[in-house]
Design an enzyme around this catalytic site. Structure first.
Site, PDB file in Angstrom:
ATOM      1  N   HIS A   1       0.672   0.721 -13.103  1.00  0.00           N
ATOM      2  CA  HIS A   1       1.443  -0.463 -13.499  1.00  0.00           C
ATOM      3  C   HIS A   1       2.912  -0.082 -13.626  1.00  0.00           C
ATOM      4  O   HIS A   1       3.237   0.950 -14.214  1.00  0.00           O
ATOM      5  CB  HIS A   1       0.912  -1.007 -14.834  1.00  0.00           C
ATOM      6  CG  HIS A   1       1.638  -2.233 -15.284  1.00  0.00           C
ATOM      7  ND1 HIS A   1       1.428  -3.469 -14.725  1.00  0.00           N
ATOM      8  CD2 HIS A   1       2.601  -2.407 -16.213  1.00  0.00           C
ATOM      9  CE1 HIS A   1       2.231  -4.349 -15.293  1.00  0.00           C
ATOM     10  NE2 HIS A   1       2.955  -3.736 -16.209  1.00  0.00           N
TER      11      HIS A   1
ATOM     12  N   MET B   1      -3.844  -7.017  -7.023  1.00  0.00           N
ATOM     13  CA  MET B   1      -3.195  -8.035  -7.849  1.00  0.00           C
ATOM     14  C   MET B   1      -4.129  -9.151  -8.332  1.00  0.00           C
ATOM     15  O   MET B   1      -3.684 -10.255  -8.602  1.00  0.00           O
ATOM     16  CB  MET B   1      -2.002  -8.630  -7.091  1.00  0.00           C
ATOM     17  CG  MET B   1      -0.954  -7.596  -6.713  1.00  0.00           C
ATOM     18  SD  MET B   1      -0.352  -6.566  -8.075  1.00  0.00           S
ATOM     19  CE  MET B   1       0.892  -7.637  -8.771  1.00  0.00           C
TER      20      MET B   1
ATOM     21  N   LEU C   1      -9.557  -8.491 -13.017  1.00  0.00           N
ATOM     22  CA  LEU C   1     -10.993  -8.228 -12.889  1.00  0.00           C
ATOM     23  C   LEU C   1     -11.704  -8.676 -14.166  1.00  0.00           C
ATOM     24  O   LEU C   1     -11.160  -8.553 -15.264  1.00  0.00           O
ATOM     25  CB  LEU C   1     -11.208  -6.731 -12.655  1.00  0.00           C
ATOM     26  CG  LEU C   1     -10.649  -6.225 -11.317  1.00  0.00           C
ATOM     27  CD1 LEU C   1     -10.506  -4.709 -11.323  1.00  0.00           C
ATOM     28  CD2 LEU C   1     -11.531  -6.677 -10.158  1.00  0.00           C
TER      29      LEU C   1
ATOM     30  N   ASN D   1      -5.686   2.288 -13.033  1.00  0.00           N
ATOM     31  CA  ASN D   1      -4.695   1.348 -12.490  1.00  0.00           C
ATOM     32  C   ASN D   1      -3.308   1.957 -12.616  1.00  0.00           C
ATOM     33  O   ASN D   1      -3.051   2.762 -13.516  1.00  0.00           O
ATOM     34  CB  ASN D   1      -4.738   0.049 -13.308  1.00  0.00           C
ATOM     35  CG  ASN D   1      -3.739  -0.990 -12.832  1.00  0.00           C
ATOM     36  OD1 ASN D   1      -3.600  -1.215 -11.618  1.00  0.00           O
ATOM     37  ND2 ASN D   1      -3.025  -1.615 -13.749  1.00  0.00           N
TER      38      ASN D   1
ATOM     39  N   GLY E   1       0.783  -1.240   0.000  1.00  0.00           N
ATOM     40  CA  GLY E   1       0.000   0.000   0.000  1.00  0.00           C
ATOM     41  C   GLY E   1       0.810   1.283   0.000  1.00  0.00           C
ATOM     42  O   GLY E   1       0.344   2.316   0.503  1.00  0.00           O
ATOM     43  N   THR E   2       2.004   1.268  -0.608  1.00  0.00           N
ATOM     44  CA  THR E   2       2.746   2.533  -0.647  1.00  0.00           C
ATOM     45  C   THR E   2       2.074   3.538  -1.586  1.00  0.00           C
ATOM     46  O   THR E   2       2.124   4.739  -1.341  1.00  0.00           O
ATOM     47  CB  THR E   2       4.224   2.337  -1.055  1.00  0.00           C
ATOM     48  OG1 THR E   2       4.296   1.806  -2.375  1.00  0.00           O
ATOM     49  CG2 THR E   2       4.951   1.426  -0.086  1.00  0.00           C
ATOM     50  N   ASN E   3       1.429   3.044  -2.642  1.00  0.00           N
ATOM     51  CA  ASN E   3       0.688   3.980  -3.498  1.00  0.00           C
ATOM     52  C   ASN E   3      -0.558   4.508  -2.790  1.00  0.00           C
ATOM     53  O   ASN E   3      -0.914   5.681  -2.948  1.00  0.00           O
ATOM     54  CB  ASN E   3       0.312   3.309  -4.827  1.00  0.00           C
ATOM     55  CG  ASN E   3       1.474   3.325  -5.797  1.00  0.00           C
ATOM     56  OD1 ASN E   3       1.832   4.383  -6.317  1.00  0.00           O
ATOM     57  ND2 ASN E   3       2.091   2.177  -6.017  1.00  0.00           N
TER      58      ASN E   3
HETATM   59  C1  GAR Z   1       3.340  -1.174  -7.438  1.00  0.00           C
HETATM   60  O1  GAR Z   1       4.625  -1.167  -8.002  1.00  0.00           O
HETATM   61  C2  GAR Z   1       2.278  -1.220  -8.517  1.00  0.00           C
HETATM   62  O2  GAR Z   1       2.611  -0.487  -9.663  1.00  0.00           O
HETATM   63  C3  GAR Z   1       2.254  -2.693  -8.807  1.00  0.00           C
HETATM   64  O3  GAR Z   1       2.353  -3.311  -7.562  1.00  0.00           O
HETATM   65  C4  GAR Z   1       3.080  -2.466  -6.666  1.00  0.00           C
HETATM   66  C5  GAR Z   1       2.238  -2.244  -5.447  1.00  0.00           C
HETATM   67  O4  GAR Z   1       2.937  -1.527  -4.472  1.00  0.00           O
HETATM   68  N1  GAR Z   1       1.053  -3.050  -9.512  1.00  0.00           N
HETATM   69  C6  GAR Z   1       0.994  -4.020 -10.423  1.00  0.00           C
HETATM   70  O5  GAR Z   1       1.946  -4.709 -10.734  1.00  0.00           O
HETATM   71  C7  GAR Z   1      -0.364  -4.208 -11.053  1.00  0.00           C
HETATM   72  N2  GAR Z   1      -0.264  -4.949 -12.271  1.00  0.00           N
HETATM   73  P1  GAR Z   1       2.164  -0.832  -3.260  1.00  0.00           P
HETATM   74  O6  GAR Z   1       1.212  -1.874  -2.675  1.00  0.00           O
HETATM   75  O7  GAR Z   1       3.272  -0.511  -2.294  1.00  0.00           O
HETATM   76  O8  GAR Z   1       1.445   0.379  -3.775  1.00  0.00           O
END
Ligand code: GAR
Length: 216
Positions: free
Chosen positions: A111, A92, A95, A109, A14-16
């Site tokens: 990516h 992840m 859908l 999203n 969940g850093t984003n």
């Molecule tokens: C992020 O790098 C995001 O771009 C990627 O998972 C990570 C989640 O990090 N998403 C995907 O690969 C989706 N296809 P976070 O949980 O720390 O935000």
């Protein structure tokens, strides 16, 4: 000030999500998080949501017989919380087209690659394996095909000569954290909209600087 109502969907650290929480803390940021949904229990992202006093709900896909009933529960939860824009932030699970079409143009999203290159998993390792000079990250409207849909914002990230997968993941995340709040802001301000398979922009500053790597 009117605030766009967000639902953030996570599966992990969940850093984003944190970047969005931090952006939403500013009084003049045009969006607010209504609900955080995780398909996995006990992930760090849920702690981040709790720490920010957000409504955080686990809808564990393993509790459902099939994908449709899982997604029905997610849809209901988003609707119950009056969500206007769904932000997938490290969510992840793929859908179904039913869900994606229900939220068409209201579902985005992030990516970790310069789409349409490197869809799917292990994007950083694959980019390093191929020896490309740039990696990156992309925010896009979601369409039923995986990692596909009108591109809203991208960052191109030069790959260093001594780059490792770990360093590239970390570098990419710093750009993701800058971009996600910025992209949501553009949407909230009505400056972008999906138009066919692309995005149409209004009153946005594109800049005109290219990036060259290695520097000539
Ligand atoms: C992020 O790098 C995001 O771009 C990627 O998972 C990570 C989640 O990090 N998403 C995907 O690969 C989706 N296809 P976070 O949980 O720390 O935000």
């Amino acid at each position: 000030m009117r605030k766009l109502r967000l639902g953030v969907m996570i599966s992990g650290s969940g850093t984003n999500l944190q970047a969005l929480i931090d952006a939403c803390a500013a009084a003049d940021y045009p969006a607010q998080i209504q609900v955080v949904i995780s398909n996995r229990p006990d992930v760090r992202g849920l702690d981040r949501a709790a720490q920010a006093d957000l409504t955080a709900i686990t809808i564990d896909h393993k509790d459902f017989d099939d994908k449709e009933s899982f997604e029905d529960a997610v849809h209901q939860c988003l609707s119950d919380h009056d969500v206007e824009l769904v932000c997938l932030a490290g969510f992840m699970r793929l859908l179904t087209s039913t869900f994606v079409n229900r939220w068409r143009d209201r579902l985005i999203n992030i990516h970790p690659s310069l789409l349409p290159s490197y869809k799917g998993l292990h994007t950083h390792a694959r980019a390093l394996e191929d020896g490309v000079r740039f990696h990156g990250c992309t925010i896009h409207y979601v369409r039923p095909e995986m990692d596909n849909g009108p591109i809203i914002m991208q960052a191109a990230i030069p790959i260093a000569t001594d780059e490792t997968e770990e360093s590239l993941i970390a570098k990419t995340l710093t750009y993701e954290h800058k971009m996600y709040p910025a992209a949501v802001k553009l949407i909230a301000e009505g400056k972008v909209r999906a138009s066919g398979n692309k995005v149409a922009f209004k009153d946005t500053d594109m800049g005109d600087e290219g990036i060259i790597s290695p520097l000539p």
